[in-house]
Design a protein around this motif. Structure first.
Motif, PDB file in Angstrom:
ATOM      1  N   LEU A   1       0.834  -1.200   0.000  1.00 46.77           N
ATOM      2  CA  LEU A   1       0.000   0.000   0.000  1.00 46.77           C
ATOM      3  C   LEU A   1       0.869   1.251   0.000  1.00 46.77           C
ATOM      4  CD1 LEU A   1      -2.461  -1.284   2.726  1.00 46.77           C
ATOM      5  CD2 LEU A   1      -2.909  -1.183   0.273  1.00 46.77           C
ATOM      6  N   VAL A   2       0.338   2.302  -0.581  1.00 48.12           N
ATOM      7  CA  VAL A   2       1.020   3.590  -0.629  1.00 48.12           C
ATOM      8  C   VAL A   2       0.561   4.415   0.571  1.00 48.12           C
ATOM      9  CG1 VAL A   2       1.390   5.688  -1.990  1.00 48.12           C
ATOM     10  CG2 VAL A   2       1.106   3.481  -3.147  1.00 48.12           C
ATOM     11  N   ILE A   3       1.509   5.051   1.230  1.00 47.30           N
ATOM     12  CA  ILE A   3       1.218   5.939   2.356  1.00 47.30           C
ATOM     13  C   ILE A   3       1.063   7.349   1.788  1.00 47.30           C
ATOM     14  CG2 ILE A   3       2.027   6.846   4.570  1.00 47.30           C
ATOM     15  CD1 ILE A   3       3.904   4.301   4.640  1.00 47.30           C
ATOM     16  N   ILE A   4      -0.099   7.950   2.022  1.00 45.04           N
ATOM     17  CA  ILE A   4      -0.420   9.277   1.509  1.00 45.04           C
ATOM     18  C   ILE A   4      -0.556  10.240   2.687  1.00 45.04           C
ATOM     19  CG2 ILE A   4      -2.123  10.620   0.200  1.00 45.04           C
ATOM     20  CD1 ILE A   4      -0.726   8.532  -1.497  1.00 45.04           C
ATOM     21  N   ASN A   5       0.109  11.393   2.617  1.00 47.13           N
ATOM     22  CA  ASN A   5      -0.022  12.376   3.701  1.00 47.13           C
ATOM     23  C   ASN A   5      -1.284  13.217   3.512  1.00 47.13           C
ATOM     24  OD1 ASN A   5       0.623  14.373   1.791  1.00 47.13           O
ATOM     25  ND2 ASN A   5       2.698  14.686   2.564  1.00 47.13           N
ATOM     26  N   ASP A   6      -1.527  14.126   4.420  1.00 47.81           N
ATOM     27  CA  ASP A   6      -2.743  14.941   4.385  1.00 47.81           C
ATOM     28  C   ASP A   6      -2.813  15.857   3.160  1.00 47.81           C
ATOM     29  OD1 ASP A   6      -3.644  13.802   6.728  1.00 47.81           O
ATOM     30  OD2 ASP A   6      -2.799  15.378   8.005  1.00 47.81           O
ATOM     31  N   GLU A   7      -1.668  16.112   2.540  1.00 46.37           N
ATOM     32  CA  GLU A   7      -1.640  16.944   1.332  1.00 46.37           C
ATOM     33  C   GLU A   7      -1.851  16.110   0.068  1.00 46.37           C
ATOM     34  OE1 GLU A   7       1.010  17.291   3.752  1.00 46.37           O
ATOM     35  OE2 GLU A   7      -0.322  18.774   4.654  1.00 46.37           O
ATOM     36  N   GLY A   8      -2.053  14.810   0.219  1.00 44.34           N
ATOM     37  CA  GLY A   8      -2.275  13.931  -0.927  1.00 44.34           C
ATOM     38  C   GLY A   8      -1.007  13.446  -1.601  1.00 44.34           C
ATOM     39  N   GLU A   9       0.130  13.669  -0.948  1.00 44.75           N
ATOM     40  CA  GLU A   9       1.420  13.293  -1.514  1.00 44.75           C
ATOM     41  C   GLU A   9       1.820  11.897  -1.038  1.00 44.75           C
ATOM     42  OE1 GLU A   9       5.935  15.179  -1.605  1.00 44.75           O
ATOM     43  OE2 GLU A   9       4.490  15.923  -0.150  1.00 44.75           O
TER      44      GLU A   9
END
Length: 164
Positions: free
Chosen positions: A57-65
């Motif tokens: 899975l990809v970890i996405i931060n609150d900015e969508g990055e």
């Protein structure tokens, strides 16, 4: 922070992380991957842990990055367990994303996959990863002597376990 499945657009993230030689000491590879090989992997993964014996899975931060990857691998449905791996882009380390990603993956493993336990193997000298796992409730169950070979020396690793 959220976790999501790999998409074809994640090729560069996968390329950057898989080809970071810093990770090779703790993985089962020591050669770079081509974009072609990684594109093929993205195109052909089933994203079914019962078929692939892993989920990445990809970890996405609150900015969508996209900031990293987290995996459950060595999945064993008979014994309801899997091994956890996590790799963060260097510029996003130490910002709490790893902690949140591990917590979310534990919830997923327990509540959706109904796993009984998760293990992790961490280099003995990798103090940030050992702290991350300890904070997530993993306990040390063994020292694996000379488990990891770096360019010139063998290093011990710690086997960690979390009963869900």
């Amino acid at each position: 922070m959220k976790l999501r499945a790999l998409e074809p657009e994640d090729l560069e993230l996968l390329y950057t992380i898989e080809n970071d030689a810093e990770h090779w000491d703790t993985s089962s590879t020591n050669v770079p991957y081509s974009r072609y090989a990684l594109r093929d992997y993205l195109a052909n993964q089933s994203n079914d842990i019962f078929i692939d014996r892993q989920v990445r899975l990809v970890i996405i931060n609150d900015e969508g990055e996209a900031v990293g990857l987290i995996d459950l691998f060595n999945f064993c449905p008979e014994h309801q367990r899997a091994e956890l791996g996590i790799a963060m882009l260097r510029r996003h380390r130490g910002k709490g994303y790893g902690t949140k990603a591990v917590e979310e993956l534990i919830r997923y493993a327990r509540d959706t996959m109904h796993l009984h336990q998760i293990t992790a193997i961490v280099a003995e000298d990798n103090l940030p990863s050992r702290k991350l796992m300890s904070d997530a409730g993993f306990t040390k169950v063994a020292v694996l002597n000379d488990w990891l070979f770096t360019t010139e020396v063998y290093k011990n690793a710690i086997l960690l376990q979390k009963i869900l």
